[in-house]
Design an enzyme around this catalytic site. Structure first.
Site, mmCIF file in Angstrom:
data_model
loop_
_atom_site.group_PDB
_atom_site.id
_atom_site.type_symbol
_atom_site.label_atom_id
_atom_site.label_comp_id
_atom_site.label_asym_id
_atom_site.label_seq_id
_atom_site.Cartn_x
_atom_site.Cartn_y
_atom_site.Cartn_z
ATOM 1 N N CYS A 4 -12.156 20.657 20.251
ATOM 2 C CA CYS A 4 -11.173 20.256 21.258
ATOM 3 C C CYS A 4 -11.695 20.457 22.684
ATOM 4 C CB CYS A 4 -9.903 21.080 21.110
ATOM 5 S SG CYS A 4 -9.163 20.919 19.496
ATOM 6 N N ARG A 10 -17.823 16.583 22.922
ATOM 7 C CA ARG A 10 -17.521 17.720 22.050
ATOM 8 C C ARG A 10 -17.046 17.265 20.668
ATOM 9 N NH1 ARG A 10 -16.739 22.538 25.044
ATOM 10 N NH2 ARG A 10 -15.329 23.402 23.499
ATOM 11 N N TRP A 42 -9.713 17.772 18.002
ATOM 12 C CA TRP A 42 -10.483 17.628 16.765
ATOM 13 C C TRP A 42 -9.607 18.252 15.682
ATOM 14 C CZ3 TRP A 42 -12.998 20.534 12.957
ATOM 15 C CH2 TRP A 42 -14.020 19.871 12.255
ATOM 16 N N ASN A 64 -6.832 24.894 22.048
ATOM 17 C CA ASN A 64 -8.080 24.800 21.290
ATOM 18 C C ASN A 64 -8.163 26.058 20.451
ATOM 19 O OD1 ASN A 64 -10.684 24.537 20.352
ATOM 20 N ND2 ASN A 64 -11.669 25.031 22.300
ATOM 21 N N GLY A 65 -8.491 25.914 19.154
ATOM 22 C CA GLY A 65 -8.606 27.087 18.288
ATOM 23 C C GLY A 65 -7.628 26.996 17.136
ATOM 24 N N GLU A 111 -34.887 20.099 9.604
ATOM 25 C CA GLU A 111 -34.260 19.543 10.806
ATOM 26 C C GLU A 111 -34.370 18.011 10.807
ATOM 27 O OE1 GLU A 111 -32.256 20.325 13.002
ATOM 28 O OE2 GLU A 111 -32.603 19.054 14.747
ATOM 29 N N LYS A 131 -31.115 15.549 10.990
ATOM 30 C CA LYS A 131 -30.933 14.486 12.003
ATOM 31 C C LYS A 131 -30.564 13.177 11.310
ATOM 32 C CE LYS A 131 -30.354 16.243 14.923
ATOM 33 N NZ LYS A 131 -30.397 17.639 14.952
ATOM 34 N N GLU A 188 -26.938 13.339 9.945
ATOM 35 C CA GLU A 188 -25.939 13.330 11.023
ATOM 36 C C GLU A 188 -25.822 11.962 11.688
ATOM 37 O OE1 GLU A 188 -25.606 17.324 13.429
ATOM 38 O OE2 GLU A 188 -27.644 16.599 13.507
ATOM 39 N N HIS A 217 -41.287 22.778 -8.558
ATOM 40 C CA HIS A 217 -40.247 23.609 -9.189
ATOM 41 C C HIS A 217 -38.946 22.842 -9.323
ATOM 42 C CE1 HIS A 217 -42.862 27.095 -8.972
ATOM 43 N NE2 HIS A 217 -43.176 26.690 -7.759
ATOM 44 N N LYS A 250 -19.328 18.729 18.718
ATOM 45 C CA LYS A 250 -20.506 19.314 19.374
ATOM 46 C C LYS A 250 -20.523 20.830 19.230
ATOM 47 C CE LYS A 250 -24.204 19.292 21.942
ATOM 48 N NZ LYS A 250 -25.447 18.964 21.209
HETATM 49 O O1 M6R Z 1 -23.917 25.166 19.711
HETATM 50 P P1 M6R Z 1 -24.711 25.701 18.564
HETATM 51 O O2 M6R Z 1 -26.188 25.644 18.817
HETATM 52 O O3 M6R Z 1 -24.271 27.072 18.124
HETATM 53 O O4 M6R Z 1 -24.410 24.725 17.358
HETATM 54 C C1 M6R Z 1 -24.925 24.988 16.085
HETATM 55 C C2 M6R Z 1 -24.735 23.802 15.179
HETATM 56 O O5 M6R Z 1 -23.372 23.498 15.037
HETATM 57 C C3 M6R Z 1 -25.472 22.571 15.705
HETATM 58 O O6 M6R Z 1 -26.831 22.803 15.862
HETATM 59 C C4 M6R Z 1 -25.267 21.393 14.728
HETATM 60 O O7 M6R Z 1 -25.936 21.636 13.530
HETATM 61 C C5 M6R Z 1 -25.687 20.090 15.365
HETATM 62 N N1 M6R Z 1 -24.823 19.064 14.874
HETATM 63 C C6 M6R Z 1 -27.095 19.724 15.062
HETATM 64 O O8 M6R Z 1 -27.461 18.467 15.473
#
Ligand code: M6R
Length: 619
Positions: free
Chosen positions: A2, A30, A78, A105-106, A488, A492, A495, A511, A614
């Site tokens: 949010c 966000r 959100w 928010n929360g 990673e 990517k 996502e 394995h 975000k």
């Molecule tokens: O703000 P942060 O670095 O704590 O966020 C951690 C993860 O939520 C963040 O890296 C998430 O995995 C992203 N979507 C990666 O692209």
């Protein structure tokens, strides 16, 4: 998650709607699925809200214009409690007269119990949210106190969980009251106007003078004042800071997407994170690490806690930190760490990594570590965020604002900051590698130019990505520091392109994962540089042969000049040479470009992928 904006400007000005809408647009990154605003005008509160993106809210405002006002609040939601519908969108009204409006928010964890009490009193609800409970409680408290700050203080002491709440009341024009517990809230100080935001992006177009609000604090803003108290009603104050970037840094600057722009900003993210942290003689000088040197010398274990991409930065760091410092180093997902019984004491250094500095799981892990007596250092990209404030020390990454939801430049900056920390500890403890620190720093300083060179030759990677736009599954293999790079790279692609992708340690292949290989299965392989110890390079080249023999399409990332991979590769993507431990700063770049280009070819929104936020500020 949010996004929250609050604004009070000069009475004559009446531009609250514009300011609030601009703030919401800057907070879009966000992640959200509905949006709304509330404005105080005369002795009325007007609200407008819509499910979906801000464009839907703008459409509604065009059809039903709101009255001019100098006081407003706005929200991007959100969804957590209740789906992303018009009814559940914020603001929520409280009281039979609906004179009070709240955004939140929360998560209010005891909302069921509170709602039952309110229902028993005959109060009706129009949404499924926990927020509406706070709105109703505030309206009742306001009736009694006839003061919005006093009402807020009464209510927050009944709430459990994490929240930032902002409220306006028709009978208190020119006032916004906000409270925070475990959720972000920053105050922006203007001339004759004041702002509130989930982060500074909310008001960066107007002021760079900001104040980080502390835990369990309430702030009351008018056009000319901002008064802070704690939940007990005692006067309090936040921590002032100057935002070091301006509104232009949060624009696309000619790139089609923020993701493209941020990938191209990576040389700067690394260079700026290194800047000013070492002497010309190659000694690290970290004035900001305010932990007693004697305590740091006594550390006998390092635990890195983080989530998502930040945890992969931590995995890369583990290899380097253990190698240089000879201190055992573990990496743990923050949400797992806090729910087991970790062996932590005052000789443990807990390093949290978080771009936003607001990730709830990481924040809670840090708090837990402190309870257990550990020393805590936060590696963070966001000034004014909660995690650095809850830690003993902070090492800021200087990647600049990262707007695209999927992390790119922050990842490189996090790895760089971890190297700096590792080298600092090496120097401080006079570990055997201490003599190598100046040379490693020189190699690190050369990395930004190498990333620049690499970015200049991504055409073939883009072609491959477009060609592979219909792929259903892509695998990623790596070994040593290439293993987290593979993880990673897979993240990517998941996502951004919504394609099934998995990263594996190459040594694990036989394995189990090798069963996934059949004709045409695309596999990226991150090959360790030929100098990587223990013949790991040759072992991975053998892995490439094994999967190719079973029909895999092999896309190999290897050092320039490494000719040994060509006979077994369908594609070779070369990266500039670097010492093995530093190579992740280069090897990840083609994988980011690949995911971004493939998602773009599929017509997807690479800046705001579906379902993602975000900063994940709830559990
Ligand atoms: O703000 P942060 O670095 O704590 O966020 C951690 C993860 O939520 C963040 O890296 C998430 O995995 C992203 N979507 C990666 O692209």
């Amino acid at each position: 998650m949010c996004g929250i904006v609050g604004y009070v400007g000069p009475g004559a000005d009446e531009r609250a709607l514009d300011v609030v809408m601009e703030g919401l647009a800057r907070l879009e990154y966000r992640g959200y699925d509905s949006a709304g605003v509330a404005l105080v005008n005369g002795h009325e509160v007007a609200t407008a809200k819509r499910a979906g993106k801000l464009a839907n809210l703008r459409e509604l405002l065009a059809e039903h214009p709101m009255p001019p006002s100098s006081t407003g609040i706005g929200h991007t939601r959100w969804a957590t409690h209740g789906g992303p519908t018009d009814q559940n969108a914020h603001p929520h009204r409280g009281g039979t007269d609906g004179k009070l409006a709240v955004i939140h928010n929360g998560i209010i964890e005891n909302f069921h119990a509170l709602k039952s009490q309110l229902l028993a009193q005959g109060i009706t609800f129009t949404s499924e949210t926990d927020t509406e409970v706070a709105a109703q409680l505030l309206a009742i408290a306001y009736e009694e106190a006839q003061d919005l700050t006093a009402a807020m203080r009464q209510v927050v002491n009944r709430l459990e969980g994490a929240f930032t709440l902002l409220a306006v009341h028709a009978d208190a024009p020119g006032v916004v009251v906000a409270a925070r517990r475990n959720s972000p809230l920053v105050l922006g100080l203007g001339d004759g106007e004041n702002f509130l935001g989930s982060d500074v992006a909310a008001f960066i177009g107007y002021t760079r003078r900001a104040v980080e609000l502390g835990q369990d604090q309430i702030v009351t803003i008018t056009a000319d004042s901002a008064e802070v108290i704690d939940f007990a009603g005692n006067p309090a104050h936040g921590t002032p800071f100057e935002v070091t970037w301006d509104a232009a840094a949060a624009e696309k600057n000619g790139f089609p997407t923020f993701m493209e722009k941020e990938i191209h900003e990576q040389p700067h993210a690394v260079a700026d994170t290194l800047l000013g942290r070492s002497t010309p003689q190659g000694r690290l000088a970290l004035d900001e690490v305010r932990i007693d040197e004697a305590d740091l010398r006594a550390i006998d274990k390092i635990v890195i806690v983080a989530c998502g991409t930040a945890s992969y930065a931590g995995m890369v760091a583990k290899y380097a930190i253990e190698h240089w410092t000879r201190i055992p180093c573990e990496v743990e997902l923050a949400h797992e760490f806090r729910y087991r019984d970790p062996v932590i004491d005052e000789r443990t250094l807990v390093v949290s990594i978080s771009q936003s500095g607001e990730t709830m799981d990481t924040l809670m892990a840090v708090k837990y570590a402190r309870q257990l007596g550990a020393r805590t250092i936060s590696i963070c990209n966001t000034h004014g965020a909660t995690i650095p404030r809850e830690s003993d020390a902070v090492l800021y990454t200087h990647a600049g604002p990262e707007i695209a939801v999927a992390s790119t430049k922050a990842f490189l900056a996090q790895i760089t900051a971890c190297y700096i920390l590792g080298l600092y500890l090496t120097q401080l403890r006079e570990a055997q590698a201490a003599a190598d620190v100046p040379e490693i720093l020189r190699e690190l300083a050369a990395i930004p130019d190498k990333i620049e060179t690499l970015l200049g030759r991504m055409d073939r990677v883009r072609e491959i990505a477009r060609f592979m736009a219909d792929s259903r599954s892509v695998l990623f293999l790596g070994r040593h520091v290439g293993y987290p790079v593979a993880m990673e790279g897979a993240l990517k692609l998941k996502e951004l392109a919504y394609i099934h992708a998995e990263g594996f340690a190459a040594g694990e292949l036989k394995h189990g994962p090798i069963a996934l290989i059949d004709a045409g299965q695309p596999v990226f392989i991150v090959v360790p540089g030929p100098d990587t110890p223990h013949s790991l390079h040759d072992k991975v080249v053998s892995n490439i042969q094994e999967i190719r023999a079973r029909g895999a399409r092999t896309l190999v990332i290897a050092d320039e000049g490494d000719d040994s991979v060509a006979p077994f590769a369908d594609e070779v993507i070369t990266i500039p040479q670097a010492p093995p431990l530093l190579s992740p700063l280069l090897a990840i770049v083609p994988l980011q470009v690949f995911a971004c280009e493939l998602a773009t070819a599929k017509g997807l929104d690479v800046d705001q992928p579906r379902n993602l936020a975000k900063s994940v500020t709830v559990e």
